[in-house]
Design a protein around this motif. Structure first.
Motif, PDB file in Angstrom:
ATOM      1  N   UNK A 253      10.933   7.838  -3.215  1.00  0.00           N
ATOM      2  CA  UNK A 253      10.371   6.488  -3.226  1.00  0.00           C
ATOM      3  C   UNK A 253      10.239   5.948  -4.651  1.00  0.00           C
ATOM      4  N   UNK A 254       9.673   6.745  -5.530  1.00  0.00           N
ATOM      5  CA  UNK A 254       9.485   6.309  -6.917  1.00  0.00           C
ATOM      6  C   UNK A 254      10.843   6.186  -7.623  1.00  0.00           C
ATOM      7  N   UNK A 255      11.681   7.195  -7.458  1.00  0.00           N
ATOM      8  CA  UNK A 255      12.987   7.184  -8.110  1.00  0.00           C
ATOM      9  C   UNK A 255      13.890   6.087  -7.592  1.00  0.00           C
ATOM     10  N   UNK A 256      13.858   5.846  -6.288  1.00  0.00           N
ATOM     11  CA  UNK A 256      14.669   4.778  -5.713  1.00  0.00           C
ATOM     12  C   UNK A 256      14.293   3.424  -6.281  1.00  0.00           C
TER      13      UNK A 256
ATOM     14  N   UNK B  42      10.175   5.813   5.968  1.00  0.00           N
ATOM     15  CA  UNK B  42      10.804   4.492   6.089  1.00  0.00           C
ATOM     16  C   UNK B  42       9.739   3.392   6.127  1.00  0.00           C
ATOM     17  N   UNK B  43       8.650   3.638   6.852  1.00  0.00           N
ATOM     18  CA  UNK B  43       7.564   2.660   6.922  1.00  0.00           C
ATOM     19  C   UNK B  43       6.921   2.454   5.550  1.00  0.00           C
ATOM     20  N   UNK B  44       6.802   3.523   4.779  1.00  0.00           N
ATOM     21  CA  UNK B  44       6.233   3.408   3.432  1.00  0.00           C
ATOM     22  C   UNK B  44       7.127   2.551   2.550  1.00  0.00           C
ATOM     23  N   UNK B  45       8.423   2.760   2.641  1.00  0.00           N
ATOM     24  CA  UNK B  45       9.364   1.945   1.880  1.00  0.00           C
ATOM     25  C   UNK B  45       9.214   0.471   2.265  1.00  0.00           C
ATOM     26  N   UNK B  46       9.221   0.207   3.559  1.00  0.00           N
ATOM     27  CA  UNK B  46       9.103  -1.180   4.022  1.00  0.00           C
ATOM     28  C   UNK B  46       7.743  -1.766   3.664  1.00  0.00           C
ATOM     29  N   UNK B  47       6.700  -0.982   3.814  1.00  0.00           N
ATOM     30  CA  UNK B  47       5.349  -1.465   3.541  1.00  0.00           C
ATOM     31  C   UNK B  47       5.066  -1.698   2.075  1.00  0.00           C
TER      32      UNK B  47
ATOM     33  N   UNK C 114       0.993  -5.491  -7.110  1.00  0.00           N
ATOM     34  CA  UNK C 114       2.031  -5.265  -8.109  1.00  0.00           C
ATOM     35  C   UNK C 114       3.013  -4.208  -7.632  1.00  0.00           C
ATOM     36  N   UNK C 115       4.193  -4.243  -8.203  1.00  0.00           N
ATOM     37  CA  UNK C 115       5.267  -3.376  -7.727  1.00  0.00           C
ATOM     38  C   UNK C 115       4.982  -1.883  -7.947  1.00  0.00           C
ATOM     39  N   UNK C 116       4.714  -1.507  -9.192  1.00  0.00           N
ATOM     40  CA  UNK C 116       4.516  -0.077  -9.467  1.00  0.00           C
ATOM     41  C   UNK C 116       3.301   0.497  -8.744  1.00  0.00           C
ATOM     42  N   UNK C 117       2.156  -0.198  -8.734  1.00  0.00           N
ATOM     43  CA  UNK C 117       1.029   0.354  -7.972  1.00  0.00           C
ATOM     44  C   UNK C 117       1.351   0.528  -6.487  1.00  0.00           C
ATOM     45  N   UNK C 118       2.093  -0.415  -5.922  1.00  0.00           N
ATOM     46  CA  UNK C 118       2.473  -0.307  -4.514  1.00  0.00           C
ATOM     47  C   UNK C 118       3.370   0.903  -4.282  1.00  0.00           C
ATOM     48  N   UNK C 119       4.353   1.082  -5.148  1.00  0.00           N
ATOM     49  CA  UNK C 119       5.277   2.213  -4.992  1.00  0.00           C
ATOM     50  C   UNK C 119       4.537   3.538  -5.144  1.00  0.00           C
TER      51      UNK C 119
END
Length: 100
Positions: free
Chosen positions: A14-17, A62-67, A76-81
């Motif tokens: 998730x983080x690397x992607x 997959x749900x984590x990626x979508x969520x 924010x993007x990084x905190x969400x990831x």
């Protein structure tokens, strides 16, 4: 050879992607990183915890990626990831890694 915990594989996917997609400006490349790590984690989940658990963890991945996308608009993007990666890692550890 030491086995890499599935929690680390999934969280890294998730983080690397996201990191690869952001820095390369190629979303498909980030998606490939996400998919490869997800497939590797799913294979290990199946071996360690069985097919039903692997299916549930894969759906969670997959749900984590979508969520992470709507969550990024709020925090924010990084905190969400990092947040969804942590949730997936915790679930992975609880269901598969702590058994070994």
């Amino acid at each position: 050879m030491a086995k890499v915990p599935t929690a680390l594989v999934a969280a890294s996917g998730l983080v690397g992607g996201y990191g690869v997609a952001r820095w390369s400006k190629k979303r498909q490349l980030g998606g490939a990183v996400l998919a490869v790590a997800g497939a590797a984690a799913a294979q290990q989940w199946r071996k360690q915890a069985g097919g039903v658990a692997a299916g549930a963890l894969t759906a969670g991945y997959v749900a984590a990626f979508a969520g992470s996308h709507p969550l990024a608009k709020k925090v924010g993007a990084w905190p969400a990831v990092f947040g969804v990666a942590g949730a997936v890692a915790l679930a992975s550890w609880a269901v598969a890694d702590r058994r070994g």
